[in-house]
Design an enzyme around this catalytic site. Structure first.
Site, PDB file in Angstrom:
ATOM      1  N   GLU A  78       0.819  -1.217   0.000  1.00 12.33           N
ATOM      2  CA  GLU A  78       0.000   0.000   0.000  1.00 12.33           C
ATOM      3  C   GLU A  78       0.854   1.268   0.000  1.00 12.33           C
ATOM      4  OE1 GLU A  78      -3.029  -0.113   3.020  1.00 12.33           O
ATOM      5  OE2 GLU A  78      -3.993  -1.850   2.129  1.00 12.33           O
ATOM      6  N   GLU A 108      -6.467  -7.776  -0.709  1.00  6.16           N
ATOM      7  CA  GLU A 108      -7.038  -7.698   0.635  1.00  6.16           C
ATOM      8  C   GLU A 108      -8.499  -7.327   0.573  1.00  6.16           C
ATOM      9  OE1 GLU A 108      -5.142  -5.418   3.639  1.00  6.16           O
ATOM     10  OE2 GLU A 108      -3.143  -6.160   3.126  1.00  6.16           O
TER      11      GLU A 108
END
Ligand SMILES: *[C@@H]1O[C@H](CO)[C@@H](O)[C@H](O)[C@H]1NC(C)=O
Ligand SMILES: *[C@@H]1O[C@H](CO)[C@@H](O)[C@H](O)[C@H]1NC(C)=O
Ligand SMILES: *[C@@H]1O[C@H](CO)[C@@H](O)[C@H](O)[C@H]1NC(C)=O
Ligand SMILES: *[C@@H]1O[C@H](CO)[C@@H](O)[C@H](O)[C@H]1NC(C)=O
Ligand SMILES: *[C@@H]1O[C@H](CO)[C@@H](O)[C@H](O)[C@H]1NC(C)=O
Ligand SMILES: *[C@@H]1O[C@H](CO)[C@@H](O)[C@H](O)[C@H]1NC(C)=O
Ligand SMILES: CC(=O)N[C@H]1CO[C@H](CO)[C@@H](O)[C@@H]1O
Length: 811
Positions: free
Chosen positions: A173, A244
């Site tokens: 991320e 995710e």
């Protein structure tokens, strides 16, 4: 029957060990040995074999896991892959069970793990700036990444070598923080991608939430609703991957559990597959487990994603597990057209959409989406009517028969119970030790200012004593101690006497302590214990973050004395930690007192012995009577506990703390706790067994494939509908391992009110309900009760849609 193909494929891969599977990708999916794949993945932190097999049974193809740098390289160049850190055995277990693996190396991982997985020693590398175009950081990141890749290669664990690993992740991320690094951001992304690719694993790399991931690294989506939010791969040659998909959310102390329903998860997974060409979905988490020790990050709970399909204890959480299993099966029934078909989408109404995949030889799969969150609608698709409940997707693997609807949960709902197995309510069983309040004179470290807590403790302990002393000209009972702190909990003592505590929260880390104190004429000793509940795990420039006390003043009469820049003494950790009094050998290094002999006061160690409860059910300590601290069983930390920090609903965020049976001996187990608060009462502790004690099923006629119940000319007989995947509505109950259905708590075929939590017989009720269900289920591990008039000896109310609700006890 995709499952058979699937397992056949894997068998082939296993037989072909040494030859190696070729893992590539295109715009549609990953391609393993030349075959396109739709993959469902479950994230988990150290699953044991039984968990892997439960994931596999739930339709999971890939186990995805992080690699924790600070576990594996606690000191520079000293690697540790022993015990729970044995990632090679973990990969081999995944392989042995015929699953694939995705290794998220990071090595920055966030994941609510202390310091985002980075070892604290990295903070002290001269000139280091984490996660940016910075030589010192890149050297260490490259060294660790290389270390892991070489380890995997030497064990032949990449699919290219015949092993299970089909994907690896680099960074995590990064897009969230990239802008903060200005011109040092983009070159770092490029470097990380090239460095990873240069390691030549023979399998693809992904970067999640990095929409500009450099070729050939695949950009993947993280989030709750990738079916809506993902902008798509950054090249037509890359597949749509969701690394995710949060099954719930991590939880912090002081906050309530976030519940994400099985229906909502299923909706977004189906949407990602249908609308975003998705071919790889990972559940974050499928099993979260426990943040043992001090591994959780700031304020994060010790239990991690207990709401996942496999709960903290590895028990199957229903209906989440079963509903997703059915979803996986329904999607895989349509694999052929999904992976090789032509895609079309068209409107079925204002808020309704069809996504259709037509393959060669007329094979066809369709997803009918109702995005209206309030209304049930009937849509016409290829001349057939389909009823779509609010906010739901029907999956038609052959474009005709509904195999699954995301909002119709036909899986049983299970209830988990905690039963006390042993109570620790006898004062004779306990001994205690009063922790020593640090005193300025005795503190080993001195400084003329308030020091940052993290760079002082170097994460060797949650605890840092800040002590000073000062001369007071007159005794003054009207004084007020004021302390400002940013991390995370504070206990204050003046002249050895406890004066008060304060704490911050995950949302607001700044907090103040303000307490009246009585001062002596002459010398006064002030000792402030600052306690961190985990290091931060996210944000740019993590290495610059600081913690601990910021400002200290004492107001006496009209005068305010500021001690912020003053002569301070520091002590890292508690005496009990230094002596490791939670271990067998450490606990004998000091004299314990009888329970209760030192009165009420914060900072006490408690010790007792216990035998392992019989059976094999998972175990947990019920610490509901305690305040805040940490607990150890046979020297192994079961994590921090904090039950006194209540949620807005007035209850602790976590009361039960997992004690794996692998930590225990049959008899004579040592339990030690450090309790920071005055009111913690160890006499209320119990060790409880955890099990599924109740299962409940609730289905109605609307669970029939809509072609059967809605369109007159398409009505099919029971016999025909059975051929359609046997999807006649039925209640199916299953007790967990070693348990049978011992009692039917409720049973009604008709129009029962309510749901599995509370129910009552409605105006229509077959009087045979109980007898039929008892006959089918009592004494059995599993039972199936079809919802049909015939089964209940006649129709109790002709012309009315009926339901069957059965609640049963497992013992
Ligand atoms: C990186 O790894 C190389 C090779 O193992 C080693 O020689 C070097 O000392 C390491 N560098 C650092 C900074 O750890
Ligand atoms: C999915 O794939 C089809 C055909 O390859 C393409 O037309 C469409 O734009 C893709 N959709 C997304 C969201 O990537
Ligand atoms: C469904 O509606 C919501 C809210 O109106 C919107 O944000 C979302 O993008 C829609 N999703 C689809 C798949 O149309
Ligand atoms: C739907 O019905 C129309 C009119 O009856 C007919 O022309 C068409 O072929 C039918 N389509 C399908 C897919 O059955
Ligand atoms: C403060 O600490 C000193 C040094 O340990 C001790 O001699 C003294 O008695 C303490 N004063 C009070 C008021 O507790
Ligand atoms: C459950 O039922 C089976 C067969 O009906 C029986 O063999 C077994 O002993 C029972 N188990 C329990 C725990 O009652
Ligand atoms: C942990 C986390 O970032 N959760 C986010 C998941 O997605 C929802 C909805 O998109 C956000 O509100 C959460 O903050």
């Amino acid at each position: 029957m995709q499952f058979l193909c699937w397992f056949a494929l894997l068998t082939a891969a296993i037989v072909a060990i040494g030859v190696g599977a070729d893992v590539t990708y295109d715009g549609r999916s990953l391609i393993i040995n030349g075959k396109r794949q739709i993959l469902f993945s479950g994230e988990d932190l150290f699953m044991w074999p039984s968990l892997i097999s439960k994931a596999k049974e739930g339709g999971i193809d890939v186990i995805q896991t992080y690699v924790f740098w600070n576990l594996h390289e606690p000191q520079p160049g000293q690697y540790d892959f022993s015990g729970r850190r044995d990632i090679v055995s973990f990969m081999k277990e995944i392989h042995a069970q015929g699953l694939y693996a995705c290794l998220r190396i990071g090595p920055y991982i966030e994941s609510e793990w202390t310091y985002g997985g980075l070892p604290y020693w990295l903070h002290d590398v001269p000139g280091v700036v984490f996660r940016s175009d910075n030589e010192p950081f890149k050297i260490h990141m490259q060294n660790f990444t290389t270390q892991i890749v070489n380890l995997m290669k030497s064990e032949r664990l990449y699919a290219s070598q015949g092993g299970p690993i089909i994907l690896s992740q680099i960074e995590n991320e990064y897009k969230n923080v990239e802008a903060a690094f200005h011109e040092k951001g983009p070159p770092y992304v490029l470097w990380a991608a090239q460095m990873a690719v240069g390691l030549q694993t023979g399998v693809p790399w992904v970067m999640c939430k990095q929409d500009d991931a450099p070729d050939p690294v695949i950009n993947a989506c993280n989030g709750m609703r990738c079916g809506e939010t993902f902008a798509g791969p950054n090249s037509p040659n890359k597949p749509s991957i969701w690394t995710e998909n949060w099954t719930s959310q991590y939880q912090v102390f002081g906050e309530d559990t976030y519940m994400r329903s099985a229906e909502d998860i299923a909706f977004h997974v189906a949407l990602f597959i249908a609308a975003k060409n998705g071919s790889y979905v990972n559940y974050y988490m499928y099993h979260g487990g426990t943040n043992f020790d001090r591994t959780a990050s700031e304020y994060v709970l010790t239990a991690y994603y207990d709401q996942a399909p496999l709960d903290e204890y590895g028990l199957i959480r229903q209906p989440k597990w079963g509903h997703l299993k059915e979803l996986h099966a329904a999607i895989k029934l349509g694999s052929d057209p999904l992976l090789s078909g032509e895609f079309n989408t068209f409107s079925l109404g204002q808020l309704q959409q069809a996504y259709v995949f037509k393959g060669k030889s007329e094979k066809c799969a369709a997803f009918l989406v109702n995005n209206d969150s309030r209304k049930d609608v009937v849509v016409l698709f290829q001349n057939v009517s389909y009823e779509l409940p609010p906010k739901s997707i029907s999956i038609l693997p052959d474009c005709k028969i509904v195999a699954f609807n995301t909002a119709k949960v036909s899986t049983q709902i299970s209830t988990r119970s905690m039963e006390p197995s042993q109570k620790f309510n006898s004062p004779q069983k306990w001994e205690e030790f009063k922790e020593v309040i640090a005193d300025f004179d005795e503190t080993p470290l001195k400084a003329n200012t308030l020091l940052d807590q993290m760079s002082t403790t170097k994460d060797a302990s949650d605890y840092l004593w800040y002590a000073f002393r000062f001369q007071q000209d007159s005794s003054n009972a009207q004084s007020v101690l004021n302390v400002n702190s940013i991390g995370h909990v504070l206990h204050a003592f003046v002249n050895g006497v406890f004066v008060g505590s304060a704490h911050g929260s995950h949302e607001s880390k700044n907090f103040a302590l303000q307490n009246a104190v009585s001062l002596n004429k002459g010398m006064n000793n002030v000792s402030l214990l600052s306690v961190m509940v985990g290091l931060p795990d996210s944000g740019a420039y993590l290495e610059r973050k600081v913690s601990g006390l910021r400002r200290v003043t004492i107001q006496s009469g009209g005068e305010v004395k500021d001690f912020t820049k003053y002569s301070w003494g520091y002590q890292v950790g508690l005496l009990g930690e230094k002596l490791q009094i939670y271990t067998d050998s450490g606990s004998s290094k000091l004299k314990w007192s009888t329970f209760g002999s030192s009165g009420h006061q914060p900072l006490k160690w408690y010790k007792t012995m216990f035998d392992a409860p019989p059976g094999s059910d998972p175990l947990a300590l019920n610490l509901g009577s305690m305040g805040k601290g940490e607990a150890w069983v046979n020297g192994q930390s079961i994590g921090r506990y904090w039950v006194s920090f209540h949620t807005s609903k007035g209850s602790p965020s976590q009361t039960w703390y997992n004690v794996p049976r692998s930590f225990l001996k049959p008899t004579g187990n040592l339990l030690v706790l450090i309790e920071e608060e005055e009111n913690g009462n160890p006499l209320g502790i119990s060790i409880d067994t955890i099990s599924i004690t109740k299962v409940c099923g609730h289905v109605s006629n609307s669970h029939l494939p809509p072609v059967l119940s809605w369109v007159g000319q398409n009505y099919q007989s029971d016999k025909e509908s059975k051929q359609h995947h046997g999807r006649r509505p039925k209640v199916q109950l299953r007790c967990p391992l070693q348990k049978n259905i011992s009692k039917i708590l409720f049973s009604s075929f008709g129009t029962p009110f309510g749901d599995c939590e509370s129910y009552a017989v409605g105006s229509c009720h077959s009087s045979n309900s109980r007898a039929i269900v008892e006959k089918a289920c009592l004494g059995k591990k599993t039972c199936t009760i079809p919802l049909s008039n015939q089964n209940f000896g006649g129709d109790p109310c002709p012309g009315i849609r009926k339901a069957l609700l059965v609640d049963a006890q497992c013992t």
